[in-house]
Design an enzyme around this catalytic site. Structure first.
Site, PDB file in Angstrom:
ATOM      1  N   ILE A   1       1.071   1.785  14.247  1.00 24.78           N
ATOM      2  CA  ILE A   1       0.461   3.090  13.990  1.00 24.78           C
ATOM      3  C   ILE A   1       1.222   3.891  12.943  1.00 24.78           C
ATOM      4  CG2 ILE A   1      -0.156   5.301  15.058  1.00 24.78           C
ATOM      5  CD1 ILE A   1      -1.903   2.853  15.858  1.00 24.78           C
ATOM      6  N   GLU A   2       2.541   3.916  13.033  1.00 25.20           N
ATOM      7  CA  GLU A   2       3.321   4.734  12.104  1.00 25.20           C
ATOM      8  C   GLU A   2       3.177   4.241  10.661  1.00 25.20           C
ATOM      9  OE1 GLU A   2       4.616   7.641  12.579  1.00 25.20           O
ATOM     10  OE2 GLU A   2       3.981   7.579  14.659  1.00 25.20           O
TER      11      GLU A   2
ATOM     12  N   SER B   1       0.849  -1.192   0.000  1.00 26.15           N
ATOM     13  CA  SER B   1       0.000   0.000   0.000  1.00 26.15           C
ATOM     14  C   SER B   1       0.876   1.230   0.000  1.00 26.15           C
ATOM     15  CB  SER B   1      -0.933   0.000   1.208  1.00 26.15           C
ATOM     16  OG  SER B   1      -0.189   0.175   2.383  1.00 26.15           O
TER      17      SER B   1
ATOM     18  N   TYR C   1      -2.587  -3.215  -3.167  1.00 27.51           N
ATOM     19  CA  TYR C   1      -2.936  -4.506  -3.780  1.00 27.51           C
ATOM     20  C   TYR C   1      -2.622  -5.610  -2.786  1.00 27.51           C
ATOM     21  CZ  TYR C   1      -3.707  -1.902  -8.026  1.00 27.51           C
ATOM     22  OH  TYR C   1      -4.217  -0.999  -8.925  1.00 27.51           O
ATOM     23  N   ARG C   2      -3.534  -6.566  -2.661  1.00 23.41           N
ATOM     24  CA  ARG C   2      -3.388  -7.569  -1.618  1.00 23.41           C
ATOM     25  C   ARG C   2      -3.896  -8.939  -2.056  1.00 23.41           C
ATOM     26  NH1 ARG C   2      -7.267  -3.685  -0.579  1.00 23.41           N
ATOM     27  NH2 ARG C   2      -9.387  -4.463  -0.452  1.00 23.41           N
TER      28      ARG C   2
ATOM     29  N   HIS D   1      -2.925   7.134  -4.315  1.00 20.63           N
ATOM     30  CA  HIS D   1      -2.902   6.021  -3.370  1.00 20.63           C
ATOM     31  C   HIS D   1      -3.101   4.727  -4.140  1.00 20.63           C
ATOM     32  CE1 HIS D   1      -5.720   3.130  -1.352  1.00 20.63           C
ATOM     33  NE2 HIS D   1      -4.720   3.087  -0.495  1.00 20.63           N
TER      34      HIS D   1
END
Lengths: 386, 386
Positions: free
Chosen positions: A347-348, A177, A194-195, A191
């Site tokens: 989180i980052e 991503s 792909y998964r 943006h």
């Protein structure tokens, strides 16, 4: 200088992020929704105590990523699996896309790699304050996780079937991503994601697999040629595999990227799909590969065209307000983000998608007929660009 | 200049915002939560079809607010009611607080007034780009709304009682809310919100009433004296009414303003309360009044002290990152905001609370021992200032 900055602590605790992003009607989002629902309802079905879900997940920083997160966990016998092939693909895509961006910007990406105690891990590459992009990031991640059976029942669409499995359902997910925010208000934000998903055989249901993803563009100023080029490049990739894909996936993106409280989308869309398993696995792997390979040719020429455009302070201000909308979408609606935040992902890596800077002005509405109004109109009523 | 700006369209459609902000354990939030829950569960209780909830709400811009939204709807016989008295109070507070802010800043507030078709309305006062504050706003609103009976059953704590009412439950809510973001990173952001709720007699339950609200401070740099002054001022007001209030309401604020995915609060707290009806109505009215009157003496001296402090670019950058946290809290966790966005409140009034500018840097963690680290530490582990 008053402030010095250190890296975050190297160990974090987190739970599995089931999906890095999905849509209302997608299998991945049903997984998420049913996880929440399941904890409330008093079903007479066999239940797993989700409060006792094993704390397998977390992230531990490592100096360098292994050659493969998949073979590291599964051994060399996994080398021919689609899991390993997909991991190779997304890591190659990360390399080539980062190289293309650095070539234009001049700035190198910083890399943070981490593993998860339950296997898998991720590689986050980010830079901020570049010459062309104020922030650009590309993540890959490989997750070996467990989902509650209630979630799985909903995901497989066999909610009422006799499912006799015990405990949690093992799944595999790998994805790439990325978000890129340029400085120049005439150059668009982009943006993509792909998964690939797999669940193991469980409780009478055979192993499931599917592909998901998409790519979308968020300009602050509309250039018709640019939108034709971006959407046209994605359409060509889709059409090579199935002429029904582009219209369907374009509509899906228009639906997904809606900021409901504003009645407008965050940008001008692109493609979005999930649950894709309507063709042989190898063919859909090729489709995902070509989608990933189309990111640079679809996007980078638009930035090269506009990165040196002159702009006014007011145009920068409008871009910053649109960045505020981006933040609103990501924090309020984006399923990957909201689920990640609520379940303790890294989180980052999750908030890498946030713009470096954004702005909220009170009651900032462009006047009809201005270029700002034209952009807003396209966000309110999506257009067909190709 | 490329961009010109017009006001938003004068008519919007929205549903009732039941509460302008509340906490996990509060009656108002139970109202919200049970509304969602009720639509999912298949109760054997008498049910109202919430999908047919009347679209009574909306907002229509008006040139000037009426002398009273309450008497405009209820007639002059409502003049002695607490509803009317509370509306008078919050409008006086809006006047006096805006006047105090303008006196320091030099900038006048812009006013937008609106009515709701079902009665009630609001007055939003905002300025941005002031001399001292980059954005400051004070809203008052008066709502005559309807809540689903399932929500009411939960709110009154009589979930299992024999409640035979039909249709929706009428309620009244009036409140004042405000956020102020100064330019100078050494001067803190402040938020407050005070409200009064009433429900009408319905289905065997007598009319209910309660007060709620709070005031909290969000510095980017910690000044111990300032925190002692702010918390001390609030404590004095609380202690005059009940010595149990301050410790309880301080803890409530520390719990409420948590950014769970960060493990830190958005700031250094203050007080927060809801469901307050443990003393006679007139006495709690006085408490709410004194809370409102304490906003200026608690907050404004801190800004006057720091508004001309010198600061570095790095200190501004840190402030902007903390503003990013403010945005994260408001969009992900604040119940008033998230409920307002999802139910179609007046978006510009709800998001008035957003900072004018904010920033997300990747992995921006202050080094131990720096002033930035000290602030972060106080957000992670709340301190007792008085």
């Amino acid at each position: 200088m008053a402030t010095r900055f250190a890296r975050t602590p190297t160990v974090g605790r987190s739970r599995v992020v089931v999906s890095p992003g999905s849509s209302r009607s997608s299998r991945s989002s049903r997984l998420l929704a049913s996880t929440a629902k399941a904890s409330a309802k008093t079903s007479d079905k066999k239940k797993t105590d989700t409060s006792k879900r094993p704390e397998l997940e977390g992230h531990v920083a490592i100096d360098a990523p292994p050659a493969s997160f998949v073979t590291e966990r599964e051994g060399d016998e996994a080398k021919d699996s689609i899991r390993h092939k997909f991991e190779k693909l997304i890591r190659e895509s990360q390399d080539s896309i980062c190289a293309a961006i650095t070539e234009v910007d001049g700035m190198e990406f910083r890399e943070d790699a981490y593993t998860r105690p339950s296997g898998g891990g991720g590689i986050t590459r980010v830079f901020q304050g570049g010459n062309v992009w104020e922030k650009a990031g590309v993540n890959v991640s490989v997750v070996y996780g467990l989902m509650p059976p209630e979630a799985y029942r909903a995901a497989t669409g066999n909610d009422d079937a006799e499912l006799n499995g015990e405990g949690f359902v093992p799944f595999f997910a790998a994805g790439i991503s990325s978000v890129m925010h340029p400085h120049n208000p005439h150059a668009p934000t982009m943006h993509f994601n792909y998964r690939y998903f797999e669940t193991e055989q469980w409780g009478g249901i055979p192993s499931q697999w599917w592909f998901g993803g998409g790519c979308d563009i968020t300009p602050s100023y509309l250039y018709k040629d640019d939108m034709e080029h971006f959407h046209g490049t994605l359409k060509n990739v889709c059409d090579e595999h199935d002429e029904a894909y582009f219209p369907k996936f374009k509509q899906w993106a228009d639906d997904y990227f809606m900021i409901k409280h504003r009645g407008e989308r965050r940008g001008c869309g692109g493609i979005f799909f999930d649950d894709l398993n309507d063709k042989p696995k190898e063919e859909l792997f090729e489709f995902s590969k070509q989608c990933q390979q189309s990111v640079v040719p679809a996007y980078v020429p638009l930035v090269e065209k506009h990165m040196n455009d002159e702009f006014t302070e007011d145009q920068k201000r409008w871009q910053q307000a649109r960045r505020g909308r981006y933040v609103e979408f990501n924090l309020v609606y984006d399923r990957g983000t909201t689920f990640g935040l609520k379940t303790g992902g890294r989180i980052e890596s999750i908030l890498m998608s946030m713009p470096l800077t954004s702005r909220w002005e009170y009651d900032y509405v462009p006047e009809k007929g201005t270029p700002e109004w034209d952009l807003l109109d396209a966000c309110q009523t999506p257009r067909d660009w190709v």
